[in-house]
Design an enzyme around this catalytic site. Structure first.
Site, mmCIF file in Angstrom:
data_model
loop_
_atom_site.group_PDB
_atom_site.id
_atom_site.type_symbol
_atom_site.label_atom_id
_atom_site.label_comp_id
_atom_site.label_asym_id
_atom_site.label_seq_id
_atom_site.Cartn_x
_atom_site.Cartn_y
_atom_site.Cartn_z
ATOM 1 N N LYS A 163 -3.806 3.468 3.006
ATOM 2 C CA LYS A 163 -2.035 2.846 2.555
ATOM 3 C C LYS A 163 -1.590 2.038 3.329
ATOM 4 O O LYS A 163 -1.372 2.745 5.059
ATOM 5 C CB LYS A 163 -1.202 3.734 2.003
ATOM 6 C CG LYS A 163 -0.022 3.059 1.553
ATOM 7 C CD LYS A 163 0.993 4.217 1.593
ATOM 8 C CE LYS A 163 2.086 4.102 1.068
ATOM 9 N NZ LYS A 163 3.702 4.289 1.390
ATOM 10 N N LYS B 208 -2.296 6.535 6.906
ATOM 11 C CA LYS B 208 -0.680 5.403 6.409
ATOM 12 C C LYS B 208 0.417 4.275 7.793
ATOM 13 O O LYS B 208 0.386 5.762 8.651
ATOM 14 C CB LYS B 208 0.721 6.224 5.881
ATOM 15 C CG LYS B 208 1.822 5.656 5.096
ATOM 16 C CD LYS B 208 2.365 6.538 4.583
ATOM 17 C CE LYS B 208 3.951 5.574 3.992
ATOM 18 N NZ LYS B 208 5.031 6.643 3.283
#
Ligand code: PBG
Length: 328
Positions: free
Chosen positions: A253, A200
């Protein structure tokens, strides 16, 4: 004049040929739809930076969940905006918390819909950070990794107790997958998988989400725990650690700007990979479509196909409902 023997266009002549040799498919069975739960009754509050996405009270979330299931989407990802925030984010793990109540209500009304919960503190802390903040001198602060792990264990466990089918830690503390796995296993939830936000990045594409989840940091930013956007080898280390700690699904992400990272993980790991097409990606496409600058349906299809081509198995997207309803 020399003509090549092999002509790729031979197999592009008709729909039938094109589909015969098509390498990837997008199907709604692989999509997860995010939902934002808020306290109250009959609340359906539009999020201005994300047209078509709403904060909803539990009663409306249940209706939404039914609709999502009826159109063939197998899973939702739940976020909660609590009644009250404090410095440790205690409303993230209380039994009567917003996510806990939403999970229970959805699982009662639509038991077959998979309910995945986002495990993090940032929506619940008064400072908006994903972990415990320790003030040092002046404006200097740090996020205390290890004391945060204990809180994340409590959050994950409270979600499992409420009936969550899978938990998805998004905080980016080191060691949290192992800590959550241990807490789940010790309490009879060995069957509950972990979808880890393994890779992330500290991305600016989360901007609209922070409106939706009311979780913008009140000071500083998330770069001390989320990944540096310049790095890709680091993604392999993060993913390897999460796998060793017991992650069942690895997530990357944001999505579209990080297709190279999805591809990299696909080459290295055999675990299922999820891509999160985040709020900013959604808002960009929506805004352009609303101006008549892009064909929304086709662009959404193309963007989801890009995730599949890069190697994602699962796609988390605010377009899930739109895609499921469109006729491809
Ligand atoms: C919470 C969390 C965020 C997102 C998912 N979980 C925000 C953040 O890290 O700042 C972003 C999702 C999106 O932008 O759609 N930690």
């Amino acid at each position: 004049m020399m003509f090549p023997e092999y002509r790729p266009r031979r197999l592009r002549q008709t729909d039938r040929f094109r589909s015969l040799v098509r390498e990837n498919y997008v199907s709604k069975e692989h999509l997860i739809y995010p939902l934002f739960a808020v306290p109250g009754k009959n609340v359906k509050e539009p999020i201005s930076s994300m047209p078509g996405v709403f904060q909803m009270s539990v009663d409306n979330i249940v209706n939404e969940a039914k609709e999502v299931f009826d159109i063939g989407i197998p899973a939702v990802l739940l976020f909660g905006i609590p009644e009250r925030k404090d410095s440790s984010g205690s409303h993230a793990w209380i039994k009567s918390g917003i996510v806990q109540r939403a999970v229970e209500a959805i699982k009662t009304a639509v038991p077959e819909l998979l309910v995945v919960t986002d495990v993090c503190l940032c929506e619940y802390t008064s400072h908006g950070h994903c972990g415990i903040v320790v003030k040092e001198k002046g404006d200097v602060f740090r996020i205390d990794n290890d004391s945060t792990l204990e809180l994340l264990q409590k959050v994950a466990l409270s979600h499992a107790r409420a009936g969550a089918d899978m938990v998805a830690p998004s905080d980016m503390m080191d060691g949290r997958v192992g800590a959550i796995r241990e807490a789940l296993d010790d309490n009879g939830f060995e069957h509950v998988p972990i979808m880890s936000y393994a890779v992330k990045y500290a991305s600016s594409f989360y901007g609209p989400f922070r409106d939706a989840a009311e979780c913008a940091p009140q000071f500083g930013d998330r770069r001390s725990y989320q990944m540096d956007i310049a790095n890709s080898r680091e993604a392999l280390r993060e993913a390897a650690l999460d796998m060793e700690e017991g992650a069942d699904i690895l997530m990357v992400k944001p999505g579209m700007p990080y297709l190279d990272i999805i591809h990299l993980l696909r080459e290295e790991f055999t675990l299922p990979i999820a891509a999160y097409q985040v709020s900013g990606e959604y808002s960009m496409i929506k805004a352009a479509a609303q101006n008549g600058w892009l064909n929304e349906e086709l662009v959404v299809y193309e963007s989801l196909m890009a995730f599949k081509r890069a190697g994602a198995d699962i796609i988390i997207t605010y377009f899930a409902k739109d895609f499921a309803r469109a006729s491809f």
